[in-house]
Design a protein around this motif. Structure first.
Motif, PDB file in Angstrom:
ATOM      1  N   PRO A 196     -21.438  11.821 -51.533  1.00 44.48           N
ATOM      2  CA  PRO A 196     -21.220  12.006 -52.966  1.00 44.48           C
ATOM      3  C   PRO A 196     -20.351  10.898 -53.549  1.00 44.48           C
ATOM      4  N   PRO A 197     -20.311  10.787 -54.874  1.00 39.64           N
ATOM      5  CA  PRO A 197     -19.517   9.729 -55.489  1.00 39.64           C
ATOM      6  C   PRO A 197     -18.023   9.899 -55.174  1.00 39.64           C
ATOM      7  N   ILE A 198     -17.348   8.772 -55.081  1.00 41.32           N
ATOM      8  CA  ILE A 198     -15.901   8.783 -54.865  1.00 41.32           C
ATOM      9  C   ILE A 198     -15.239   8.539 -56.217  1.00 41.32           C
ATOM     10  N   LYS A 199     -14.408   9.464 -56.594  1.00 45.70           N
ATOM     11  CA  LYS A 199     -13.709   9.336 -57.866  1.00 45.70           C
ATOM     12  C   LYS A 199     -12.301   8.824 -57.604  1.00 45.70           C
ATOM     13  N   LYS A 200     -11.889   7.837 -58.396  1.00 50.28           N
ATOM     14  CA  LYS A 200     -10.555   7.253 -58.217  1.00 50.28           C
ATOM     15  C   LYS A 200      -9.690   7.570 -59.394  1.00 50.28           C
TER      16      LYS A 200
ATOM     17  N   MET B 156     -21.075   8.999 -66.357  1.00 53.04           N
ATOM     18  CA  MET B 156     -20.276  10.054 -65.768  1.00 53.04           C
ATOM     19  C   MET B 156     -20.763  10.296 -64.341  1.00 53.04           C
ATOM     20  N   LEU B 157     -19.852  10.280 -63.404  1.00 55.78           N
ATOM     21  CA  LEU B 157     -20.199  10.508 -62.006  1.00 55.78           C
ATOM     22  C   LEU B 157     -20.354  11.994 -61.716  1.00 55.78           C
ATOM     23  N   GLY B 158     -21.134  12.283 -60.677  1.00 54.00           N
ATOM     24  CA  GLY B 158     -21.314  13.658 -60.232  1.00 54.00           C
ATOM     25  C   GLY B 158     -20.079  14.157 -59.503  1.00 54.00           C
ATOM     26  N   LYS B 159     -20.247  15.257 -58.803  1.00 44.15           N
ATOM     27  CA  LYS B 159     -19.135  15.883 -58.092  1.00 44.15           C
ATOM     28  C   LYS B 159     -18.792  15.134 -56.814  1.00 44.15           C
ATOM     29  N   SER B 160     -17.508  15.025 -56.544  1.00 43.57           N
ATOM     30  CA  SER B 160     -17.036  14.413 -55.304  1.00 43.57           C
ATOM     31  C   SER B 160     -17.090  15.448 -54.187  1.00 43.57           C
ATOM     32  N   ALA B 161     -16.906  14.997 -52.961  1.00 46.24           N
ATOM     33  CA  ALA B 161     -16.893  15.917 -51.819  1.00 46.24           C
ATOM     34  C   ALA B 161     -15.824  16.984 -51.999  1.00 46.24           C
ATOM     35  N   ALA B 162     -14.673  16.606 -52.521  1.00 48.78           N
ATOM     36  CA  ALA B 162     -13.580  17.565 -52.715  1.00 48.78           C
ATOM     37  C   ALA B 162     -13.920  18.631 -53.752  1.00 48.78           C
ATOM     38  N   GLU B 163     -14.872  18.340 -54.631  1.00 45.22           N
ATOM     39  CA  GLU B 163     -15.251  19.294 -55.676  1.00 45.22           C
ATOM     40  C   GLU B 163     -16.396  20.222 -55.251  1.00 45.22           C
ATOM     41  N   LEU B 164     -16.972  19.967 -54.085  1.00 43.52           N
ATOM     42  CA  LEU B 164     -18.110  20.760 -53.610  1.00 43.52           C
ATOM     43  C   LEU B 164     -17.665  21.766 -52.563  1.00 43.52           C
TER      44      LEU B 164
ATOM     45  N   LYS C  93     -28.067  16.488 -60.627  1.00 42.03           N
ATOM     46  CA  LYS C  93     -27.350  17.756 -60.743  1.00 42.03           C
ATOM     47  C   LYS C  93     -26.284  17.982 -59.674  1.00 42.03           C
ATOM     48  N   LEU C  94     -26.644  17.838 -58.412  1.00 44.91           N
ATOM     49  CA  LEU C  94     -25.703  18.157 -57.330  1.00 44.91           C
ATOM     50  C   LEU C  94     -25.968  17.273 -56.127  1.00 44.91           C
ATOM     51  N   PRO C  95     -25.117  16.335 -55.757  1.00 51.20           N
ATOM     52  CA  PRO C  95     -23.809  16.154 -56.364  1.00 51.20           C
ATOM     53  C   PRO C  95     -23.872  15.475 -57.724  1.00 51.20           C
ATOM     54  N   GLY C  96     -24.994  14.843 -58.050  1.00 53.36           N
ATOM     55  CA  GLY C  96     -25.153  14.198 -59.344  1.00 53.36           C
ATOM     56  C   GLY C  96     -25.048  12.686 -59.254  1.00 53.36           C
ATOM     57  N   PRO C  97     -24.941  12.023 -60.406  1.00 51.56           N
ATOM     58  CA  PRO C  97     -24.918  10.560 -60.445  1.00 51.56           C
ATOM     59  C   PRO C  97     -23.847   9.960 -59.538  1.00 51.56           C
ATOM     60  N   GLY C  98     -24.256   8.947 -58.790  1.00 50.17           N
ATOM     61  CA  GLY C  98     -23.346   8.243 -57.897  1.00 50.17           C
ATOM     62  C   GLY C  98     -23.457   8.652 -56.445  1.00 50.17           C
ATOM     63  N   GLY C  99     -24.125   9.770 -56.172  1.00 47.64           N
ATOM     64  CA  GLY C  99     -24.335  10.197 -54.788  1.00 47.64           C
ATOM     65  C   GLY C  99     -25.363   9.306 -54.110  1.00 47.64           C
ATOM     66  N   ILE C 100     -25.216   9.133 -52.801  1.00 48.22           N
ATOM     67  CA  ILE C 100     -26.125   8.283 -52.037  1.00 48.22           C
ATOM     68  C   ILE C 100     -26.791   9.108 -50.934  1.00 48.22           C
ATOM     69  N   HIS C 101     -28.108   9.055 -50.906  1.00 46.47           N
ATOM     70  CA  HIS C 101     -28.902   9.742 -49.878  1.00 46.47           C
ATOM     71  C   HIS C 101     -28.730   8.986 -48.559  1.00 46.47           C
TER      72      HIS C 101
END
Length: 140
Positions: A136-140, A1-9, A72-80
């Motif tokens: 943050p992760p990009i959700k498609k 499960m991916l973390g929050k996308s930019a649009a969700e933050l 946690k935030l943005p969570g899995p899939g985010g890149i530093h």
């Protein structure tokens, strides 16, 4: 499960996590990165410094922020992408560190989030503070 996308933050969203530093954390980190500074691993030496005892590596403490960002935030899939950190005070073995990240700004078009970050000890003293840039992760 991916973390929050930019649009969700949104600015003000936050997350945190706490950990009590053990002696083994210091030695494992020293071995992992090759930093055997006696301020971290030599009690006799460290007692003679202005710290009056062994301290944790600054990047060990700051590294706790990575756990919050990745889980946690943005969570899995985010890149530093980058960070600017200031080390304000030392952490000691036995200290409980709370790493906190808070959304400062979001650029959905560029998929970038700026986080205000801090690490505090059990007394609320700021040990590390600054900012982290994240994609943050990009959700498609």
């Amino acid at each position: 499960m991916l973390g929050k996308s930019a649009a969700e933050l949104k600015p003000g969203d936050w997350a945190e996590s706490s950990k009590t530093l053990a002696e083994s954390d210091i030695y494992l980190f020293a071995g992992l990165v090759g930093d055997f500074n006696p301020a971290h691993v030599n009690q006799v030496y460290a007692e003679k410094t202005h710290f009056k005892g062994r301290i944790a590596h600054g990047f060990l403490v700051a590294g706790l922020l990575s756990g919050v960002l990745s889980s946690k935030l943005p969570g899995p899939g985010g890149i530093h992408i980058g960070h600017e950190l200031t080390f304000r005070a030392p952490a000691y073995i036995g200290d409980t560190i709370t790493a906190r990240v808070e959304v400062a700004s979001v650029d959905v078009a560029k998929n970038r989030v700026l986080f205000k970050v801090s690490c505090r000890n059990q007394d609320g003293k700021v040990l590390v503070e600054g900012t982290v840039r994240n994609s943050p992760p990009i959700k498609k």
